[in-house]
Motif scaffolding. Sequence first.
Motif, PDB file in Angstrom:
ATOM      1  N   GLY A  79       0.810  -1.205   0.000  1.00 33.55           N
ATOM      2  CA  GLY A  79       0.000   0.000   0.000  1.00 33.55           C
ATOM      3  C   GLY A  79       0.847   1.260   0.000  1.00 33.55           C
ATOM      4  N   THR A  80       0.314   2.352  -0.535  1.00 36.36           N
ATOM      5  CA  THR A  80       1.001   3.653  -0.609  1.00 36.36           C
ATOM      6  C   THR A  80       0.484   4.639   0.408  1.00 36.36           C
ATOM      7  OG1 THR A  80      -0.536   4.413  -2.306  1.00 36.36           O
ATOM      8  CG2 THR A  80       1.510   3.346  -3.047  1.00 36.36           C
ATOM      9  N   GLY A  81      -0.494   4.237   1.208  1.00 36.21           N
ATOM     10  CA  GLY A  81      -1.003   5.135   2.231  1.00 36.21           C
ATOM     11  C   GLY A  81      -1.730   6.340   1.662  1.00 36.21           C
ATOM     12  N   PRO A  92       2.373   8.128  -6.376  1.00 35.04           N
ATOM     13  CA  PRO A  92       3.696   8.539  -6.875  1.00 35.04           C
ATOM     14  C   PRO A  92       3.569   9.227  -8.225  1.00 35.04           C
ATOM     15  CG  PRO A  92       3.401   6.167  -7.124  1.00 35.04           C
ATOM     16  CD  PRO A  92       2.210   6.657  -6.334  1.00 35.04           C
ATOM     17  N   LEU A  93       4.337  10.318  -8.399  1.00 36.93           N
ATOM     18  CA  LEU A  93       4.317  11.106  -9.621  1.00 36.93           C
ATOM     19  C   LEU A  93       5.442  10.679 -10.542  1.00 36.93           C
ATOM     20  CD1 LEU A  93       3.610  14.670  -8.177  1.00 36.93           C
ATOM     21  CD2 LEU A  93       1.975  13.027  -9.080  1.00 36.93           C
ATOM     22  N   GLN A  94       5.147  10.654 -11.811  1.00 41.76           N
ATOM     23  CA  GLN A  94       6.169  10.352 -12.798  1.00 41.76           C
ATOM     24  C   GLN A  94       6.987  11.607 -13.113  1.00 41.76           C
ATOM     25  OE1 GLN A  94       4.225   8.649 -16.184  1.00 41.76           O
ATOM     26  NE2 GLN A  94       3.532   6.813 -15.081  1.00 41.76           N
TER      27      GLN A  94
END
Length: 466
Positions: A20-22, A26-28
């Motif tokens: 999980g990322t909470g 995330p940005l590219q």
Amino acid sequence: MGGTSPIGRSRGNAVHLHTGTGGIVPLQNVTILIFALIFSVLFIIALSCSFLGADEEDDTPFKSMLNDIATNDPGVVLLGENVDVDIDEPSVTVSWSFVACGDSFELDGSSGIHESQCGLPSMALWIYADNSPEPAAIYDPATIPFVRKTGKRRRIENLVRFDSDYTLDVHKARLYPFDTYLLASTLRAVNASNTTVPIRKLSTIEQVTSFLVAISDVESYEIINGTQVPTRDFDLYVTRPGQLRFYTLLLFGINWMLSHITVGHVILARRLVDIRSMTKHLVSAFAILLVIPQLRNSMPDSPDLDDDYIGFIPQMIISASCVLTILLLIMLREYDEMEGKQTPRQITRRPSPTPPPRPPPPRTPKVSSNPPAPPILPRKSPLRPFLLGATVRTRSVAMERGEATCLKDELNTSFVFPPISHTNGIIHHRSRSSRSRLGTTGLGGPFESVSGSNLSRSPTLKSLKE
């Protein structure tokens, strides 16, 4: 070593757990670049909006002052609509404009200067500056043209304005950007009948490029041919604005930091042995030597470089000395490599604090020269013969069989420290349940044949050997 391995499950079918990322997505890199471009465009637009409405002020700088003079003290007014400060010259040029307030002094059809009730003077004027015999300017209202449709007078700059040059004392220019300048002068106005006309007010604009201007005027007089004539004196104070001082100090600090970085390049290059690595420090220090003059010239309205004894000159000396030092270090390394005598330089280290003295080790007893005692076998369990089906032979049975002498030697050897080595024979350990006996004749006489015949017929020994 044994182990367990899963049966019926291949590694290719392994279950991958989802991390999980909470709630953070995330940005590219492309997304970050687009956001950076949008932020840059918005920043430029925000700065551009600061120029909007700059020329639409609610009140002109001289409007309220001129209206007050027209109401309370009419007369001739000189307005300094432009102040040019040149530190390199050094000089100050003030562009004065002719203005008259009041019906008796104002030219018909010329009212409305600076959106006020004042206009152009209705009389010819000669302006003398600093008691000069020659007039600094001549004003003639007959030369002012009319507008055919409206009949109003046009305000031609060269006809209603004159420049007055003053020499500036620049002994404080070395304190840039905290340099201040003071200028004092006097003006006198004369009409066509050679009669002095009182000047009611002298005023200038408050801010010009790179400078703040403050003026204070005072009414004065001169004595000409024994007659007092009215004049007007003014003191002009010139200082630097706060924004200019901030940016100048910022560039000043950056130049000094670059100079200190060149010193750091020398320290690092001195610890290196590889010439290629030292060349990198040389290139960086030389680039700083070229950048410092450019940053110094970018300071707004800065004085000449040859008068900066707390900034540019010491910075260039330090940077140039560091570049020369790195060059000399490279030459020395080259010479050492050519001679084949280059040795790694010992880096001086700070001495570490001496640890406290350790306590002396415990004293160990001296090792005896006698050979070590034979190992003492562990005590046998009293239940072992019963478990193995053998009879227990006690000390009394041995004494009945005439083996008292062997028991005496065994007891003397077991309870004496250090143990006595048997130099006259060899100890034979025949079994776990039997005792130790000497293989040679002792004090009690020969006994080897008797014990040997008895032990050979014992079933207990036979079972223990097995």
